[in-house]
Write an enzyme that holds these catalytic residues in place. Structure first.
Site, PDB file in Angstrom:
ATOM      1  N   ASP A 228       0.878  -1.166   0.000  1.00 21.06           N
ATOM      2  CA  ASP A 228       0.000   0.000   0.000  1.00 21.06           C
ATOM      3  C   ASP A 228       0.921   1.223   0.000  1.00 21.06           C
ATOM      4  O   ASP A 228       2.104   1.132   0.346  1.00 21.06           O
ATOM      5  CB  ASP A 228      -0.946  -0.002   1.206  1.00 21.06           C
ATOM      6  CG  ASP A 228      -2.158   0.914   0.964  1.00 21.06           C
ATOM      7  OD1 ASP A 228      -2.101   1.771   0.044  1.00 21.06           O
ATOM      8  OD2 ASP A 228      -3.159   0.788   1.689  1.00 21.06           O
TER       9      ASP A 228
HETATM   10  C1  BGC Z   1      -5.030   3.331   0.217  1.00 22.17           C
HETATM   11  C2  BGC Z   1      -5.149   2.384  -0.951  1.00 22.17           C
HETATM   12  C3  BGC Z   1      -4.923   3.120  -2.245  1.00 22.17           C
HETATM   13  C4  BGC Z   1      -3.557   3.793  -2.202  1.00 22.17           C
HETATM   14  C5  BGC Z   1      -3.228   4.586  -3.448  1.00 22.17           C
HETATM   15  C6  BGC Z   1      -3.756   4.153   0.171  1.00 22.17           C
HETATM   16  O1  BGC Z   1      -3.794   5.175   1.122  1.00 22.17           O
HETATM   17  O2  BGC Z   1      -5.067   2.613   1.428  1.00 22.17           O
HETATM   18  O3  BGC Z   1      -6.413   1.771  -0.948  1.00 22.17           O
HETATM   19  O4  BGC Z   1      -5.029   2.254  -3.331  1.00 22.17           O
HETATM   20  O5  BGC Z   1      -3.538   4.702  -1.101  1.00 22.17           O
HETATM   21  O6  BGC Z   1      -4.002   5.725  -3.523  1.00 22.17           O
END
Ligand code: BGC
Length: 746
Positions: A228
């Site tokens: 993530d």
């Molecule tokens: C979120 C993800 C997301 C990623 C990219 C993170 O903060 O938890 O779900 O895909 O950011 O934006």
């Protein structure tokens, strides 16, 4: 890749492939023929950022269709709906230059307070896994990669970056990993995104057990594990555990990887394997569209899909006096600012910049032949004088045949949890005042997380739970209110009576860095049906404008641990409608406490009035299995299993028992086994009883109650402890013989 093995590249270039090239792209290596792969949020639309990038949904993104978020798709109970959304998202991904969509999210809704519940399908792993799998298959069939997330046990936003989710293994396997397992094994997603949190003290990104032993070695995942955004705290530890790609990545981590290999702390083979997976993801790379915009036709096509699927997702919770569908000639009072400024998606990284936005009021006006009045009743931003807004609403409600109040939650977002499940107080007062004045009152809800219906539920005639329905949700709601579409959604999560009744209430959101999953496998409806707790609406509940009956259930074992069922469903009402056949399995078989029943299969079918259809469904061994922590694997215990068909998890309309041979687990005995284990052993038990009598003598009849109690007490002692209390020693050679016999049978 020009046939080149990335492992043959110099170490620095291999390491550079394992961290993002920019905020949204993997690193390119032109010389090696490796193109950048563009990753983009979703998953209920494309959030493609052309300028300033962020993962919080703050900066703008290119216009794209906002389809119904997962909370709505979960309530459709329809693989086809999940697939339709994915196909449409994939087409826009291609047009907007995105190669991999960051979704779907298949985390379990452990508590209604999780701020991101609107991005997740259900409190049930079977439903989540089946829908997630349908989404991934359809997306990837269009040549766009998926990233199933957030792996794993990310069920809250409070302290999400560092909290340790402390969960026992049976609960992990049966509840929190199970949807991921299904998606990985059935749909082969291009990537899996590891979560921010720790699991039992170890960051997901550094969790070798999770990312390598379970994901790759057990489930056979061959794709790429991406972090993530910002989830890596120690790059070398993360890579060694199985996090192939760090996003968005930092140049310092490339050097860290190089140094770790050079100093012998990290085997180069680990870098090679990750680089190969990174290169393999390149099959999704396309030349990015330089001026990515959707054409008019694409916008219209996306919007049409968004409207059609949204109508499949809303759940008709209550419909007294058949107040719905509204007759076109009725005079209608439309109340609530959501009717003109809808809540249709949540905030954070999944936030889509919609191409169009339908309002319910406009579509109601186009369906209605009678007079339609509108009063805001409240303002989303909290402005205005509540008493006056209410008075205006009551005035039009009193003059109407039906009042329709649009209510719900104004702001929900990734990044923080909710503090309660109540509607805003001014909206509750508005509903009560309108219900007291109008001949009939309908409430339409828009909310990503469950809201309480207490305090007003009994005062209104109908409730349509719209969740968040995407950019065409307003039109879809109007279509449902007027019966242009027959409601067919069912709850994918329980609506409780009180927050205090929810299973994680006492163990959420944790303290001092840990959240203890003390409720174990009793998550969502599993808790309510097992503890026999009342709820407002159970999991699986959902009404229709027609009626269905279920008959002729037959269940047959198809092997020692599998079964097949046939069931007939008939549309007995006046309209075409869709019915969900919900299949639950109830059992007490095995050595573990089982939930009273669990969803194990489902199928949505469309039936015209009077139409009858027989559905055949297979129940595989997982439908009957529990995770045995001693064996470290799934086990189907021998015994009786009741297959139940429910109109919801509490309204069982047909059931039939089936006996499965399963697998008898006979433990090897030792001096540390309990006396109970010895007595109960199928082969050794009788001989052990005889041996004991030979040492203790047979009890005199006047002593028998006494002896019975004594033996009950003894059952819980180890044989080692018990032997010490006997008048004479148990012959060691005979015990050895019995132990050997037990070993031979285990
Ligand atoms: C979120 C993800 C997301 C990623 C990219 C993170 O903060 O938890 O779900 O895909 O950011 O934006």
């Amino acid at each position: 890749m020009n046939g080149l093995d990335p492992a043959d590249l110099p170490l620095e270039r291999k390491a550079a492939l394992l961290t993002g090239g920019d905020f949204w792209s993997t690193a390119a290596d032109e010389e090696a023929g490796l193109k950048p792969v563009v990753l983009s949020d979703g998953p209920h639309g494309i959030r493609r950022q052309a300028d300033t990038s962020d993962h919080l949904g703050i900066n703008p993104s290119l216009p794209a269709t906002c389809f119904p978020p997962a909370v709505a798709v979960g309530s459709s109970w329809d693989r086809q709906v999940a697939a339709q959304v994915a196909t449409a998202v994939a087409r826009e991904a291609r047009a907007l230059g995105a190669d991999v969509v960051l979704g779907p999210g298949v985390n379990i809704k452990r508590t209604p307070l999780c701020g991101r519940n609107f991005e997740y399908y259900s409190e049930d792993p079977h439903l989540s896994g089946v829908l997630g799998s349908a989404y991934v298959r359809a997306l990837q069939a269009e040549g766009v990669g998926a990233s199933v997330k957030h792996f794993a046990v990310n069920n809250q936003e409070t302290e999400r970056m560092r909290i340790s989710a402390d969960v026992d293994e049976r609960t992990l396997r049966e509840i929190y990993l199970s949807a991921f397992e299904r998606v990985v094994t059935e749909a082969s997603p291009a990537t899996v995104m590891c979560s921010y949190n720790k699991i039992n003290g170890v960051y997901a990104s550094e969790n070798h057990w999770l990312l390598t032993e379970v994901l790759r070695e057990e489930w056979g995942f061959t794709g790429l594990v991406v972090s993530d955004w910002g989830a890596v705290s120690d790059r070398v530890a993360a890579l060694a555990a199985g996090t192939d790609l760090e996003m968005p990545g930092a140049s310092s981590s490339v050097q860290e990887v190089v140094d770790a290999v050079r100093s012998g702390r990290l085997p180069e083979a680990v870098v090679d394997a990750a680089a190969r997976r990174g290169a393999a993801l390149g099959r999704y790379a396309r030349r990015s569209n330089r001026n990515p915009v959707l054409s008019e036709e694409e916008i219209e096509a996306g919007h049409a899909v968004a409207r059609q699927v949204a109508a499949e997702c809303a759940v008709l919770l209550r419909n007294e006096h058949a107040v719905l569908p509204i007759a076109r000639t009725s005079r209608v009072a439309v109340i609530g600012e959501f009717a003109v400024l809808p809540s249709y998606q949540g905030g954070g990284s999944s936030h889509i910049n919609p191409t169009l936005l339908d309002t319910a009021l406009n579509t109601i006006r186009s369906h209605a032949e009678g007079q339609v009045d509108y009063a805001p009743g409240y303002y989303r931003d909290g402005s205005g004088a509540p008493a006056q807004l209410r008075a205006e609403a009551v005035e039009i409600a009193a003059a109407a045949d039906v009042a329709v109040v649009f209510a719900g939650i104004v702001r929900e977002s990734e990044g923080f949890d909710r503090e309660h499940i109540d509607l805003p107080a001014d909206q509750v007062e508005l509903i009560q005042a309108v219900a007291a004045a109008a001949p009939r009152t309908v409430v339409v809800l828009s909310n990503g997380g469950v809201v309480s219906l207490e305090g007003w539920h009994d005062e209104v005639d109908a409730i349509l739970e719209g969740w968040l329905l995407g950019q065409a949700g307003g039109a879809a709601l109007a279509d449902l209110l007027y019966g242009v579409v027959n409601p067919s959604g069912h709850l994918a999560e329980t609506i409780p009576l009180r927050l205090q009744d929810t299973p994680a209430y006492l163990n959420f959101p944790g303290e001092q860095g840990h959240v203890r999953y003390g409720e174990g496998v009793m998550v969502g409806y599993r808790h309510y049906v097992t503890a026999e707790r009342d709820v407002r609406y159970p999991f699986g509940h959902g009404l229709s404008y027609t009626t269905f009956t279920t008959t002729d259930l037959t269940v047959t074992a198809t092997g020692p641990d599998t079964a097949q069922l046939n069931v007939t469903v008939t549309n007995t009402g006046p309209r075409t409608g869709k019915h969900v056949v919900q299949v639950y399995v109830a059992t007490t078989a095995g050595p573990v406490r089982r939930p009273a029943r669990e969803l194990r299969a489902f199928e949505k079918v469309e039936l015209s009035p009077g139409e009858t259809r027989t559905i055949t469904l297979d129940l595989d061994r997982r439908a009957f299995a529990y995770w045995d922590v001693l064996e470290g694997r799934w086990v189907v215990a021998p015994g009786d299993y009741t297959v139940q068909i429910g109109h919801s998890v509490t309204e069982i309309v047909a059931e039939q028992a089936v006996t499965l041979a399963g697998e008898s687990l006979v433990a090897e005995l030792s001096m540390q086994s309990t006396v109970g284990d010895w007595f109960d052993h199928p082969v050794v038990g009788a001989q052990f009883t005889e041996l004991l009598h030979s040492v203790m003598g047979a009890p005199a009849s006047e002593q028998s109650d006494h002896v019975e109690d004594g033996m009950k007490m003894a059952r819980g002692m180890t044989l080692h402890q018990f032997a010490g209390f006997l008048p004479a020693a148990l012959p060691a050679d005979r015990l050895d013989e019995l132990i050997k016999m037990s070993r031979a049978t285990s």
